[in-house]
Design an enzyme around this catalytic site. Structure first.
Site, PDB file in Angstrom:
ATOM      1  N   GLU A 110       0.911  -1.061   0.032  1.00  0.00           N
ATOM      2  CA  GLU A 110      -0.131   0.122  -0.040  1.00  0.00           C
ATOM      3  C   GLU A 110       0.856   1.219  -0.144  1.00  0.00           C
ATOM      4  O   GLU A 110       1.834   1.395   1.043  1.00  0.00           O
ATOM      5  CB  GLU A 110      -0.959   0.017   1.287  1.00  0.00           C
ATOM      6  CG  GLU A 110      -1.954   1.198   1.437  1.00  0.00           C
ATOM      7  CD  GLU A 110      -2.942   1.138   2.344  1.00  0.00           C
ATOM      8  OE1 GLU A 110      -3.823   2.094   2.515  1.00  0.00           O
ATOM      9  OE2 GLU A 110      -2.914   0.091   3.025  1.00  0.00           O
ATOM     10  N   LYS A 140      -8.707  -0.907   1.188  1.00  0.00           N
ATOM     11  CA  LYS A 140      -9.750  -1.261   2.301  1.00  0.00           C
ATOM     12  C   LYS A 140     -10.726  -2.028   1.642  1.00  0.00           C
ATOM     13  O   LYS A 140     -11.307  -1.918   0.604  1.00  0.00           O
ATOM     14  CB  LYS A 140     -10.551   0.047   2.767  1.00  0.00           C
ATOM     15  CG  LYS A 140      -9.909   0.518   3.936  1.00  0.00           C
ATOM     16  CD  LYS A 140      -9.942  -0.522   5.068  1.00  0.00           C
ATOM     17  CE  LYS A 140      -9.068   0.057   6.058  1.00  0.00           C
ATOM     18  NZ  LYS A 140      -8.901  -0.868   7.227  1.00  0.00           N
TER      19      LYS A 140
END
Length: 487
Positions: free
Chosen positions: A287, A303
């Site tokens: 990420e 997410k």
């Protein structure tokens, strides 16, 4: 000047050039202008050259994983910083030119000041992302300098809240153009000798665990904490909270060997190895937190997670399930809104955009739902100000951010320390790139720690959330168990 390096079976032969990039047109050995020494590119050259430095304090390698991913292009290696900043609690230790000073001020402002004091402001390079500058770790608990949080969880990991060096050279591998470049200020010849010198420290034995992994909460304890979060959600205190469990084990041997073994099986685009004193930070993060390229800001929050499946058709159905999940979309959207607001505090008015929402990206062990947010950084704002405004990343706290962090402090038994902070760089030229330090392991006095968490919302189910934490470490913990002293 021609040179030849033969190191661990890798032959590097080429020409040292003092010609700077076309944008600068500088040929002198100025201490304030970067020089670029082209070295022949070979796969694995940068990790081979970093290996002797891996035990040296303040050595660091940012590794792109070399996978088929849009961010798997550059690897960056540094060592021997001119300046170091180490924050613990309310005090930052600044070391420059052999002199040590203590400061109680804002660590982000102090870092910005030190970058500006360097007097180095090269124009951005047309290709290379990093021209020297700040590189290191911003730990999750650095947020205590920005927000008022309770003091409940045990601070049982000894790494600092921030450990950042200011580096005047870097070795950069461009895995797309297959180029290896030494960026330096001044004569590069001493650096070439430094890179090929024998390691000073004694060899470390092979990595092995000396006990089984243990979590800092049982399955039933996780369930009780999950239900506490549901109570906060029902009361309107939060919309989402990221709850994590920590796995720990005793170990012996080379942390660098452990990193290489994990990297071979987890080709994450924002991986890193950082040596802090005698300890190590091993990150296999998929990420991005924040990046700045020529004044353009980007963040790519993750997410929504489902585990990979061995059968290709079933795995494709798993991707489709994640893409269509209303719960995961809602969870992702909450963090997108949070980050839009954080970035909007610094970005040029009206420049915040969301060019990609709910994209599915696949990694070694899991599929992730990823969105992209972009904006423009005003010319009078510094990258340090952007990190400060957004820190820590909302994808690993929940929303609203401060309320979620207060709940996390009450429920997680141990502080996160570096985990879910950020690892990356701020180049002298103004470029920035840093990860969210998930899939990240920390060592501390013979113990290695690894966390895994997930965002909990009102319609989350306890068992699914618990299983998500296990899926996130499924390609990490067993690999280190299996390594167990093998060369």
């Amino acid at each position: 000047m021609r040179f030849m390096i033969i190191f661990k079976g890798i032959v590097l032969e080429g020409v040292i050039s003092t010609m700077c990039c076309p944008l600068l047109r500088v040929e002198s050995m100025s201490q304030n202008s970067p020089h670029f020494t082209a070295l022949p590119y070979q796969p694995g050259a940068i990790t081979a050259l970093f290996a002797p430095l891996s035990a040296a304090p303040w050595s660091a390698l940012l590794h792109s994983g070399h996978a088929c991913h849009q961010d798997s292009r550059f690897d960056i290696m540094v060592a021997d910083p001119r300046v170091t900043l180490t924050t613990r609690g309310n005090v930052t230790e600044l070391c420059r030119d052999g002199q040590t000073s203590l400061f109680a001020g804002d660590p982000f402002e102090l870092l910005q000041q030190q970058l500006e004091l360097s007097g180095i402001t090269p124009a951005p390079h047309g290709v290379l992302p990093f021209l020297g500058g700040a590189l290191g770790l911003f730990g999750y608990d650095l947020a205590r300098r920005l927000e008022t949080l309770p003091w409940v969880a045990s601070a049982d990991v000894g790494l600092p809240d921030m450990a950042v060096g200011i580096y005047h050279w870097a070795l950069i591998a461009d895995n797309q153009l297959q180029e290896l470049t030494l960026v330096s200020y001044g004569d590069p010849a001493p650096l070439l000798r430094r890179l090929t010198a024998a390691p000073i420290s004694q060899p470390i034995g092979p990595f092995r665990l000396t006990c089984d992994w243990r979590s800092n909460m049982s399955r039933s304890e996780y369930g009780r904490k999950f239900r506490r979060i549901q109570q906060h959600l029902d009361a309107g205190d939060c919309y989402q909270v990221c709850l994590a469990q920590r796995f720990s084990a005793l170990y012996q041997g080379s942390e660098w060997q452990a990193f290489l073994h994990l990297l071979a099986h987890n080709k994450a685009p924002f991986s890193a190895f950082i040596r802090i004193g005698n300890e190590a930070v091993i990150s296999l993060s998929p990420e991005r937190f924040l990046s700045i390229k020529t004044g353009q800001i980007e963040t790519r929050p993750i997410k929504g997670t489902l585990p990979r499946l061995a059968d290709p058709l079933a795995d494709e159905r798993q991707k489709a399930t994640l893409a269509q999940s209303a719960k995961d979309r809602a969870e992702n959207l909450m963090i997108v809104d949070l980050l839009r607001n954080d970035i909007g505090r610094i970005a040029a008015p009206g420049s915040v955009r969301v060019p990609a929402l709910f994209a599915i990206e696949s990694f070694t062990a899991v599929h992730h739902m990823v969105s992209t947010i972009t904006a423009t950084l005003p010319a009078d704002r510094h990258p340090c100000e952007l990190i400060r405004a957004c820190f820590p990343g909302g994808s690993i706290t929940g929303a609203p951010k401060v309320s979620a962090m207060k709940v996390i402090e009450q429920l997680e038994p141990s502080r996160r320390n570096a985990w879910c902070g950020s690892i990356g760089y701020i180049s002298f030229c103004g470029a920035l790139d840093c990860n969210i330090a998930i899939r990240t392991l920390l060592t501390d006095q013979g113990t290695i720690h690894c966390w895994a968490g997930g965002g909990i919302v009102a319609d989350s189910t306890e068992q699914a959330e618990y299983q998500e934490t296990l899926a996130k470490v499924a390609s990490i913990l067993p690999l280190l168990t299996q390594l167990n002293g093998q060369p």
